[in-house]
Scaffold this motif. Structure first.
Motif, PDB file in Angstrom:
ATOM      1  N   HIS A 272     -51.159 -49.704 -44.556  1.00 38.46           N
ATOM      2  CA  HIS A 272     -50.159 -48.618 -44.407  1.00 38.46           C
ATOM      3  C   HIS A 272     -48.992 -49.006 -43.828  1.00 38.46           C
ATOM      4  O   HIS A 272     -48.949 -49.040 -42.405  1.00 38.46           O
ATOM      5  N   LEU A 273     -48.004 -48.811 -44.364  1.00 36.51           N
ATOM      6  CA  LEU A 273     -46.425 -49.356 -43.736  1.00 36.51           C
ATOM      7  C   LEU A 273     -45.940 -47.776 -43.587  1.00 36.51           C
ATOM      8  O   LEU A 273     -45.230 -47.194 -44.654  1.00 36.51           O
ATOM      9  N   ILE A 274     -45.711 -47.190 -42.285  1.00 34.64           N
ATOM     10  CA  ILE A 274     -45.191 -45.982 -42.082  1.00 34.64           C
ATOM     11  C   ILE A 274     -43.698 -46.263 -41.670  1.00 34.64           C
ATOM     12  O   ILE A 274     -43.416 -46.745 -40.655  1.00 34.64           O
ATOM     13  N   LEU A 275     -42.725 -46.035 -42.387  1.00 35.22           N
ATOM     14  CA  LEU A 275     -41.302 -45.968 -42.373  1.00 35.22           C
ATOM     15  C   LEU A 275     -40.458 -45.152 -41.814  1.00 35.22           C
ATOM     16  O   LEU A 275     -40.755 -43.940 -42.184  1.00 35.22           O
ATOM     17  N   ARG A 276     -39.797 -45.187 -40.813  1.00 43.31           N
ATOM     18  CA  ARG A 276     -39.151 -44.174 -39.820  1.00 43.31           C
ATOM     19  C   ARG A 276     -37.348 -44.660 -40.015  1.00 43.31           C
ATOM     20  O   ARG A 276     -37.274 -45.880 -39.706  1.00 43.31           O
ATOM     21  N   MET A 277     -36.756 -43.983 -40.512  1.00 42.95           N
ATOM     22  CA  MET A 277     -35.565 -44.220 -40.851  1.00 42.95           C
ATOM     23  C   MET A 277     -34.614 -43.971 -39.650  1.00 42.95           C
ATOM     24  O   MET A 277     -34.666 -42.683 -39.233  1.00 42.95           O
ATOM     25  N   GLY A 278     -34.102 -44.980 -38.858  1.00 39.09           N
ATOM     26  CA  GLY A 278     -33.747 -44.705 -37.511  1.00 39.09           C
ATOM     27  C   GLY A 278     -32.208 -44.657 -37.351  1.00 39.09           C
ATOM     28  O   GLY A 278     -31.318 -45.424 -37.064  1.00 39.09           O
ATOM     29  N   THR A 279     -31.530 -43.281 -38.152  1.00 46.06           N
ATOM     30  CA  THR A 279     -30.258 -43.066 -38.310  1.00 46.06           C
ATOM     31  C   THR A 279     -29.896 -41.612 -37.910  1.00 46.06           C
ATOM     32  O   THR A 279     -30.795 -40.827 -38.283  1.00 46.06           O
ATOM     33  N   PRO A 280     -29.084 -41.330 -37.215  1.00 42.48           N
ATOM     34  CA  PRO A 280     -28.741 -39.867 -37.130  1.00 42.48           C
ATOM     35  C   PRO A 280     -27.949 -39.281 -38.195  1.00 42.48           C
ATOM     36  O   PRO A 280     -27.682 -38.312 -38.303  1.00 42.48           O
ATOM     37  N   GLU A 281     -27.540 -40.276 -39.402  1.00 38.42           N
ATOM     38  CA  GLU A 281     -26.941 -39.524 -40.339  1.00 38.42           C
ATOM     39  C   GLU A 281     -27.830 -39.213 -41.439  1.00 38.42           C
ATOM     40  O   GLU A 281     -28.288 -39.822 -42.487  1.00 38.42           O
ATOM     41  N   LEU A 282     -28.107 -37.942 -41.296  1.00 40.48           N
ATOM     42  CA  LEU A 282     -29.250 -37.384 -42.306  1.00 40.48           C
ATOM     43  C   LEU A 282     -28.789 -37.324 -43.619  1.00 40.48           C
ATOM     44  O   LEU A 282     -29.477 -36.893 -44.539  1.00 40.48           O
ATOM     45  N   ASP A 283     -27.381 -37.131 -44.012  1.00 36.95           N
ATOM     46  CA  ASP A 283     -27.155 -37.149 -45.193  1.00 36.95           C
ATOM     47  C   ASP A 283     -27.449 -38.598 -45.995  1.00 36.95           C
ATOM     48  O   ASP A 283     -27.557 -38.450 -47.343  1.00 36.95           O
ATOM     49  N   THR A 284     -27.804 -39.563 -45.366  1.00 34.21           N
ATOM     50  CA  THR A 284     -27.952 -40.720 -45.826  1.00 34.21           C
ATOM     51  C   THR A 284     -29.321 -41.157 -45.733  1.00 34.21           C
ATOM     52  O   THR A 284     -29.858 -42.182 -46.445  1.00 34.21           O
ATOM     53  N   HIS A 285     -30.232 -40.166 -45.155  1.00 37.86           N
ATOM     54  CA  HIS A 285     -31.698 -40.781 -44.947  1.00 37.86           C
ATOM     55  C   HIS A 285     -32.410 -40.863 -46.244  1.00 37.86           C
ATOM     56  O   HIS A 285     -33.238 -41.950 -46.257  1.00 37.86           O
ATOM     57  N   ARG A 286     -32.388 -39.832 -47.114  1.00 41.42           N
ATOM     58  CA  ARG A 286     -33.210 -40.060 -48.395  1.00 41.42           C
ATOM     59  C   ARG A 286     -32.924 -41.165 -49.053  1.00 41.42           C
ATOM     60  O   ARG A 286     -33.916 -41.797 -49.678  1.00 41.42           O
ATOM     61  N   ASP A 287     -31.686 -41.419 -49.448  1.00 37.51           N
ATOM     62  CA  ASP A 287     -31.310 -42.694 -50.219  1.00 37.51           C
ATOM     63  C   ASP A 287     -31.746 -43.966 -49.844  1.00 37.51           C
ATOM     64  O   ASP A 287     -31.900 -44.938 -50.128  1.00 37.51           O
ATOM     65  N   ALA A 288     -31.345 -44.125 -48.368  1.00 39.65           N
ATOM     66  CA  ALA A 288     -31.920 -45.121 -47.510  1.00 39.65           C
ATOM     67  C   ALA A 288     -33.333 -45.448 -47.729  1.00 39.65           C
ATOM     68  O   ALA A 288     -33.722 -46.517 -47.916  1.00 39.65           O
ATOM     69  N   ALA A 289     -34.031 -44.600 -47.415  1.00 42.45           N
ATOM     70  CA  ALA A 289     -35.572 -44.536 -47.441  1.00 42.45           C
ATOM     71  C   ALA A 289     -36.022 -45.013 -49.067  1.00 42.45           C
ATOM     72  O   ALA A 289     -36.712 -46.134 -49.047  1.00 42.45           O
ATOM     73  N   ALA A 290     -35.531 -44.281 -50.033  1.00 43.41           N
ATOM     74  CA  ALA A 290     -35.815 -44.796 -51.225  1.00 43.41           C
ATOM     75  C   ALA A 290     -35.394 -46.163 -51.626  1.00 43.41           C
ATOM     76  O   ALA A 290     -35.948 -47.042 -52.338  1.00 43.41           O
ATOM     77  N   ALA A 291     -34.326 -46.763 -51.054  1.00 41.40           N
ATOM     78  CA  ALA A 291     -33.688 -48.014 -51.285  1.00 41.40           C
ATOM     79  C   ALA A 291     -34.599 -49.019 -50.648  1.00 41.40           C
ATOM     80  O   ALA A 291     -34.999 -50.027 -51.181  1.00 41.40           O
ATOM     81  N   VAL A 292     -35.131 -48.727 -49.230  1.00 41.28           N
ATOM     82  CA  VAL A 292     -36.039 -49.602 -48.747  1.00 41.28           C
ATOM     83  C   VAL A 292     -37.433 -49.852 -49.361  1.00 41.28           C
ATOM     84  O   VAL A 292     -37.831 -50.831 -49.748  1.00 41.28           O
ATOM     85  N   LEU A 293     -37.821 -48.670 -50.102  1.00 38.63           N
ATOM     86  CA  LEU A 293     -39.138 -48.653 -50.601  1.00 38.63           C
ATOM     87  C   LEU A 293     -39.107 -49.323 -51.898  1.00 38.63           C
ATOM     88  O   LEU A 293     -39.931 -50.178 -52.125  1.00 38.63           O
ATOM     89  N   SER A 294     -37.914 -49.218 -52.587  1.00 35.95           N
ATOM     90  CA  SER A 294     -37.865 -50.059 -53.965  1.00 35.95           C
ATOM     91  C   SER A 294     -37.585 -51.486 -53.466  1.00 35.95           C
ATOM     92  O   SER A 294     -38.340 -52.511 -54.299  1.00 35.95           O
ATOM     93  N   ALA A 295     -36.910 -51.846 -52.570  1.00 37.99           N
ATOM     94  CA  ALA A 295     -36.930 -53.399 -52.188  1.00 37.99           C
ATOM     95  C   ALA A 295     -38.220 -53.951 -51.700  1.00 37.99           C
ATOM     96  O   ALA A 295     -38.305 -54.953 -52.021  1.00 37.99           O
ATOM     97  N   VAL A 296     -38.889 -53.196 -51.053  1.00 36.92           N
ATOM     98  CA  VAL A 296     -40.337 -53.403 -50.769  1.00 36.92           C
ATOM     99  C   VAL A 296     -41.208 -53.798 -51.723  1.00 36.92           C
ATOM    100  O   VAL A 296     -41.772 -54.882 -51.801  1.00 36.92           O
ATOM    101  N   ARG A 297     -41.154 -52.868 -52.808  1.00 34.29           N
ATOM    102  CA  ARG A 297     -42.064 -52.790 -53.708  1.00 34.29           C
ATOM    103  C   ARG A 297     -41.759 -54.019 -54.798  1.00 34.29           C
ATOM    104  O   ARG A 297     -42.561 -54.704 -55.419  1.00 34.29           O
ATOM    105  N   SER A 298     -40.485 -54.482 -54.897  1.00 33.88           N
ATOM    106  CA  SER A 298     -39.928 -55.260 -55.759  1.00 33.88           C
ATOM    107  C   SER A 298     -40.075 -56.649 -55.301  1.00 33.88           C
ATOM    108  O   SER A 298     -39.816 -57.648 -55.969  1.00 33.88           O
TER     109      SER A 298
END
Length: 299
Positions: A272-298
């Motif tokens: 179980h890989l629990i990812l915390r996006m370490g950024t205070p830039e909350l407007d980029t939070h969701r896109d960054a998380a989705a991009a990392v998830l996509s890269a991990v799974r591919s």
């Protein structure tokens, strides 16, 4: 996905939609679970069990967990009642990661505020976990808990911790283990202790879920990612990013380098890989998380 329940207070104007929206976005992106941390005064955030109750209907596909809950902030009967209710709202989807909290002034202050001694925290944690399990199983003797959980025996209980004692306890008593371990190599070595203790107790090590709590900051410019993590850790913990990277699993870099780093923890035995996006830039939070998830799974 670790939801930004503290970040929403620090940088999001205490807007609950920052947390709930992140959970919905995580579900849409394909994450398997959503997690929230816990602290009353030391590192304030939205109350985690209340958030999980909201997510039980807002994100019906996700498993819902705490990373980690501090049981000593709650009376065991109250915690067992809430845990059973959550398991009725989201049957089989609740995972209560628990911990004793670090031996720091903030921990002692918030426990004092609720009238709980801050000495012998691990022993007190084990007593509370045992009490909850007996209440969930109907074996408490003195009281009958209603409602009972939908899941026999109650929600899964995972232990957060890295020290030798916590590793042995995870292998001996808990359904899962979720540490901060700063490197994949250290993770593999710690996991070996959990496995060894489980085998010594006659438990199946494969039945103990293994998680890794991973903080990631991504940017096409590695220097910018490092600067973001530093601002994040200073705001979140009050210490520089380089200091926290020495005790917690942290990565700064591109999306691709983050995916490789996450994969190293999977190779070390984390399921179980629990990812915390370490950024205070909350407007980029969701896109960054989705991009990392996509890269991990591919990858």
């Amino acid at each position: 996905m670790l939801l930004p329940s503290r970040e929403a207070l620090l940088w999001g104007g205490a807007d609950a939609e920052v947390v709930l929206g992140a959970a919905r976005a995580a579900q849409d992106a394909g994450f398997d679970s959503a997690w929230v941390g816990d602290s009353l005064l030391a590192r304030p955030r939205f109350e985690p069990l209340t958030v999980l109750a909201a997510l039980s209907t807002a994100t019906p596909r996700l498993e819902l967990g705490t990373a980690v809950l501090l049981p000593l902030l709650r009376h065991p009967l109250t915690l067992a009642h809430i845990g059973a209710t959550l398991d009725r709202l989201a049957p089989g989807r609740v995972i209560l990661g628990v911990g004793a909290a670090a031996d720091v002034p903030g921990t002692h202050a918030e426990l004092a505020a609720v009238g709980v001694p801050s000495t012998r925290r691990v022993a007190a944690l084990l007593d509370e976990v045992d009490r909850c399990r007996r209440l969930w199983s109907g074996d408490a003797g003195d009281v009958e808990l209603l409602p009972t959980p939908a899941t026999p025996g109650g929600p899964r209980l995972w232990l957060g911790g890295n020290g030798p004692r916590m590793l042995r306890l995870a292998g001996r008593l808990f359904d899962g283990w979720m540490p901060f371990t700063p490197t994949p190599e250290a993770y593999a070595a710690a996991r070996a202790v959990v496995v060894e203790e489980a085998e010594r107790m006659g438990r199946d090590p494969g039945a103990i879920e293994t998680a890794a709590y991973l903080t990631i900051t991504v940017d096409d410019r590695p220097g910018a990612a490092a600067e973001q993590l530093d601002r994040y850790m200073l705001g979140y913990y009050g210490v520089p990013g380089a200091v926290m990277a020495g005790v917690q699993a942290c990565h700064t870099g591109t999306v691709d380098s983050a995916a490789e780093w996450v994969a190293a923890y999977a190779a070390a035995g984390a399921r179980h890989l629990i990812l915390r996006m370490g950024t205070p830039e909350l407007d980029t939070h969701r896109d960054a998380a989705a991009a990392v998830l996509s890269a991990v799974r591919s990858g």
